[in-house]
Write a protein that holds these residues in place. Structure first.
Motif, PDB file in Angstrom:
ATOM      1  N   TYR A  28      30.651  35.345  39.059  1.00  0.00           N
ATOM      2  CA  TYR A  28      32.047  35.281  39.506  1.00  0.00           C
ATOM      3  C   TYR A  28      32.617  33.965  38.997  1.00  0.00           C
ATOM      4  O   TYR A  28      32.087  32.886  39.303  1.00  0.00           O
ATOM      5  CB  TYR A  28      32.102  35.335  41.042  1.00  0.00           C
ATOM      6  N   ARG A  29      33.672  34.048  38.200  1.00  0.00           N
ATOM      7  CA  ARG A  29      34.299  32.837  37.656  1.00  0.00           C
ATOM      8  C   ARG A  29      35.798  32.904  37.897  1.00  0.00           C
ATOM      9  O   ARG A  29      36.400  33.974  37.840  1.00  0.00           O
ATOM     10  CB  ARG A  29      34.048  32.703  36.149  1.00  0.00           C
ATOM     11  N   ILE A  30      36.392  31.746  38.128  1.00  0.00           N
ATOM     12  CA  ILE A  30      37.831  31.692  38.347  1.00  0.00           C
ATOM     13  C   ILE A  30      38.414  30.536  37.546  1.00  0.00           C
ATOM     14  O   ILE A  30      37.797  29.466  37.445  1.00  0.00           O
ATOM     15  CB  ILE A  30      38.144  31.530  39.857  1.00  0.00           C
ATOM     16  N   ALA A  51      43.586  38.747  42.585  1.00  0.00           N
ATOM     17  CA  ALA A  51      42.943  38.762  41.271  1.00  0.00           C
ATOM     18  C   ALA A  51      41.496  39.228  41.389  1.00  0.00           C
ATOM     19  O   ALA A  51      41.009  40.002  40.554  1.00  0.00           O
ATOM     20  CB  ALA A  51      43.003  37.371  40.636  1.00  0.00           C
ATOM     21  N   SER A  52      40.820  38.773  42.439  1.00  0.00           N
ATOM     22  CA  SER A  52      39.428  39.187  42.656  1.00  0.00           C
ATOM     23  C   SER A  52      39.337  40.679  42.935  1.00  0.00           C
ATOM     24  O   SER A  52      38.448  41.375  42.418  1.00  0.00           O
ATOM     25  CB  SER A  52      38.835  38.399  43.836  1.00  0.00           C
ATOM     26  N   ALA A  53      40.251  41.179  43.758  1.00  0.00           N
ATOM     27  CA  ALA A  53      40.253  42.608  44.083  1.00  0.00           C
ATOM     28  C   ALA A  53      40.536  43.448  42.840  1.00  0.00           C
ATOM     29  O   ALA A  53      39.912  44.496  42.627  1.00  0.00           O
ATOM     30  CB  ALA A  53      41.276  42.893  45.179  1.00  0.00           C
ATOM     31  N   ARG A  54      41.479  43.004  42.016  1.00  0.00           N
ATOM     32  CA  ARG A  54      41.791  43.752  40.790  1.00  0.00           C
ATOM     33  C   ARG A  54      40.570  43.796  39.863  1.00  0.00           C
ATOM     34  O   ARG A  54      40.296  44.817  39.226  1.00  0.00           O
ATOM     35  CB  ARG A  54      42.988  43.133  40.075  1.00  0.00           C
ATOM     36  N   ALA A  55      39.841  42.702  39.775  1.00  0.00           N
ATOM     37  CA  ALA A  55      38.642  42.680  38.943  1.00  0.00           C
ATOM     38  C   ALA A  55      37.586  43.646  39.475  1.00  0.00           C
ATOM     39  O   ALA A  55      36.922  44.355  38.712  1.00  0.00           O
ATOM     40  CB  ALA A  55      38.076  41.262  38.870  1.00  0.00           C
ATOM     41  N   TRP A  56      37.442  43.705  40.806  1.00  0.00           N
ATOM     42  CA  TRP A  56      36.437  44.576  41.422  1.00  0.00           C
ATOM     43  C   TRP A  56      36.832  46.050  41.274  1.00  0.00           C
ATOM     44  O   TRP A  56      35.980  46.906  41.016  1.00  0.00           O
ATOM     45  CB  TRP A  56      36.275  44.202  42.886  1.00  0.00           C
TER      46      TRP A  56
END
Length: 524
Positions: A456-458, A494-499
Motif C-alpha cells: 500500500y503506497r500513497i 482513493a484507497s477505496a477506488r483502488a480496492w
C-alpha cells in the motif's frame, strides 16, 4: 593573445534505444502488469520513439506469451522482441509470440562467466558455445533479426567472450549484447571491454550494453559502453528492474541531448514524451518515482534555496541545465473550472497530448472531472493528468457510489460503503483497524471477494491544500498478483477506488501470474 580555433563539429552517431521495461522492469519485486497495462505501456514506448521493445519472456507462461503476441499484433514502429534462453522450447515460444510483429526479433542468451557456467549451468565452456550457436541458428529459421546476449558478461573472460560472440555472429546473430548482470563493472572497464569487442567482431554487428545499477553506475556504464563502440543501449523507464534496477532511459537520453557538446551521439527519442511515459509506468507498476530522481522526479526542477530562486528568476540557465518543458513537464497552468463544458474538457485533454482517447473514456473522465471541480473549484493541468492516468481500463462490474467513515481516538473505525453492482446498489457496513481497513472489509463483504493486500503506497500527485492523492496497491488472489490505483482529494476514497479496481480485475480474470524457479523471467 592567440585565439583558439573553434572545435570541429562531429556528426552525431545514432544510438538505438532498446527498452526492456516490460521484461526486465516487470521483474521488480511487487510489480504485476496485466495484458491491457502492458499494451498501454508499449503504445506509449512507441510514441516515445524507442527503437526496440522487449515485450516479455514468452515461455514463462501462456499469459506472458499472449501478452507479447498482443503487443506484436497491435504496436507498430519499434522492433518487437521476446526473450528466450538458449533452448528449443524457449526460442519456439518467442518466435510464436513475435510472428505478427511488423519488425520481429528473437533475443536469446546464455551465461558465460566462470561462476555461472560451473555453478548454474554445470557446463564446460565448449558446451556453452555449442548451445549458443544452436540457439542462434534456430532463431534465424524464424526471423532475420537475432540478438545474442552473454549473461554476466562483465565477469566473464574477455577471450571467451570474443570466442562465443564470434561463433554467434557466424551463426547469424545481428546484435551482440554485453550485460552487466549484477551491476559490478566500472565505466573505465566497460569502455575498454567494448573497444576490445569492437576490434574483434565484424563491423556490421551492432554492439549493445545492458547495465544494472547495483553500485549506482548503470547510466555511467551505459554511456561508457557507447564511447567504447556500443550502438544500442538497453534500459528502462524510471530505471526500474531487478534489485537496484536498470539504466534509466530518461537519464541516458537527456545526457546525450544536454551534453551534445561532449557526446557525439543522438537517439530517436521524442523527449517531450518522457515525463508522460514516466508517470504512466510509475502508476501502472505501483513504483513511485523518488522525488530527487534526475529528469522525472518531483524535485528535479524545484528550487528551495533563496539564492537559487533569485538566480532562476533572473535567468533560468543559472541553475537549470535543461528546460522542464523539454521532457514534457509544464507549469500547473489553470485550465478550467466547474462551469467548463464537455467541449472545453476535450480540448484540454488534446492540449495535454491525449488526442486519441475514445469518446466513452472521455465521458467517464468528464464525470470524474465535474465531481473534482465541485470540490476543488479550480482545475490545473496536473489534476487532469492525474484523472487521465487513473481512468478505468478494467471492466466495471463494481463502482464506488459512496461511503461514510466514523473514526477517532479510542474508538473502532466503522465504514459504510455503497457499490453499484450488476444487481443494483448494494450497501455494507464493517469495522477495521483503521478507516481504510474498515472500508476494504465493507467492499469485500459486498463483492464476496477477499484478496490479500500485499503493498500500500500513497503520494500526492498535485500540489496545494486540496491536492489529489494517489493510492497504489498490490494484492494477491490465489496465484494472481494484481495492482490497482485510485486518485481523489480524500485518501480513504482513493484507497477505496483502488480496492474496487482490484475486485473488478479479479472478476475480469486479470492479473499477473507469479513465476518461480525455472519459469521465472529470464535474467540478464
Amino acid at each position: 593573445m592567440t585565439q583558439q580555433a573553434a572545435p570541429q563539429k562531429v556528426e552525431a552517431q545514432r544510438i538505438r534505444i532498446f527498452d526492456t521495461t516490460l521484461r526486465d522492469g516487470e521483474q521488480s519485486p511487487g510489480v504485476a502488469l496485466n495484458h491491457t497495462q502492458k499494451l498501454e505501456i508499449a503504445h506509449t514506448l512507441a510514441r516515445l520513439g524507442v527503437d526496440v521493445i522487449e515485450a516479455g519472456f514468452p515461455i514463462a507462461s501462456p499469459g506472458d506469451l499472449e501478452g507479447v503476441s498482443r503487443i506484436a499484433r497491435e504496436v507498430r514502429g519499434p522492433i518487437i522482441t521476446g526473450l528466450a534462453r538458449a533452448n528449443r522450447a524457449d526460442i519456439e515460444a518467442a518466435a510464436k509470440a513475435v510472428e505478427a510483429a511488423e519488425k520481429a526479433r528473437i533475443h536469446t542468451f546464455i551465461a558465460t562467466s566462470p561462476i555461472h557456467m560451473a555453478k548454474k549451468l554445470q557446463l564446460e565452456p565448449d558446451a556453452v558455445v555449442e548451445r549458443a550457436v544452436m540457439a542462434v541458428q534456430l532463431a534465424r529459421t524464424f526471423v532475420d533479426d537475432v540478438e545474442f546476449s552473454a549473461e554476466d558478461a562483465t565477469r566473464s573472460d574477455w577471450a571467451f567472450l570474443a570466442r562465443i560472440f564470434k561463433a554467434a555472429v557466424e551463426a547469424g546473430a545481428t546484435t551482440i549484447n554485453v550485460p552487466d548482470t549484477v551491476g559490478y563493472t566500472t565505466p573505465d572497464e566497460m569502455r575498454d571491454l567494448f573497444a576490445f569487442l569492437k576490434a574483434e567482431l565484424p563491423a556490421h554487428v551492432y554492439l549493445s550494453s545492458h547495465c544494472h545499477d547495483d553500485l549506482g553506475m548503470a547510466v555511467a556504464n551505459s554511456i561508457a559502453a557507447v564511447e567504447g563502440g556500443a550502438r544500442q543501449i538497453e534500459c528502462t523507464i524510471n530505471g526500474i528492474g531487478e534489485r537496484a534496477g536498470n539504466a534509466s532511459l530518461e537519464e541516458i537520453v537527456m545526457a546525450f541531448h544536454t551534453r551534445r557538446d561532449h557526446y557525439p551521439f543522438e537517439t530517436g527519442i521524442r523527449s517531450r514524451e518522457i515525463y508522460r511515459a514516466s508517470r504512466l509506468v510509475s502508476r501502472l507498476s505501483g513504483m513511485p518515482v523518488q522525488p530527487n530522481k534526475a529528469i522525472v522526479g518531483d524535485n528535479a526542477f524545484a528550487h528551495e534555496s533563496g539564492i537559487h530562486q533569485d538566480g532562476v528568476i533572473k535567468a533560468r540557465e543559472t541553475y537549470e541545465i535543461m528546460n522542464a518543458e523539454l521532457v514534457g513537464r509544464e507549469a500547473a497552468v489553470l485550465v478550467m473550472g466547474k462551469h467548463s463544458g464537455r467541449a472545453a474538457f476535450r480540448k484540454a485533454l488534446n492540449d495535454l497530448g491525449y488526442e486519441d482517447m475514445p469518446d466513452d473514456k472521455v465521458q467517464y473522465l468528464f464525470g470524474r472531472f465535474k465531481d473534482l471541480a465541485d470540490r476543488k473549484g479550480q482545475i490545473f493541468s496536473d489534476d487532469l493528468r492525474a484523472l487521465v492516468e487513473s481512468r478505468a481500463d478494467v471492466p466495471q462490474t463494481f463502482s464506488l457510489e459512496g461511503f461514510q467513515i466514523t473514526s477517532g481516538m479510542n474508538m473502532t473505525p466503522v465504514a459504510f460503503v455503497r457499490l453499484q453492482t450488476p444487481d443494483g446498489p448494494v450497501d455494507a457496513t464493517s469495522h477495521g483497524d483503521g478507516p481504510v481497513d474498515a472500508a476494504y472489509a465493507a467492499i469485500a463483504r459486498i463483492t464476496g471477494l477477499n484478496p490479500e493486500l500485499e503493498t500500500y503506497r500513497i503520494q500526492a500527485v498535485t500540489k496545494g491544500d486540496d491536492a489529489l492523492g494517489e493510492v497504489s496497491i498490490t494484492a494477491r488472489y490465489g496465484e494472481k498478483l494484481l495492482s490497482g490505483s485510485g486518485v481523489a482529494t480524500d485518501i480513504v476514497e482513493a484507497s477505496a477506488r483502488a480496492w474496487v479496481r482490484i475486485m473488478n480485475m479479479i472478476v475480469a480474470g486479470m492479473g499477473a501470474e507469479r513465476r518461480e524457479g525455472d519459469m521465472a523471467p529470464g535474467r540478464l
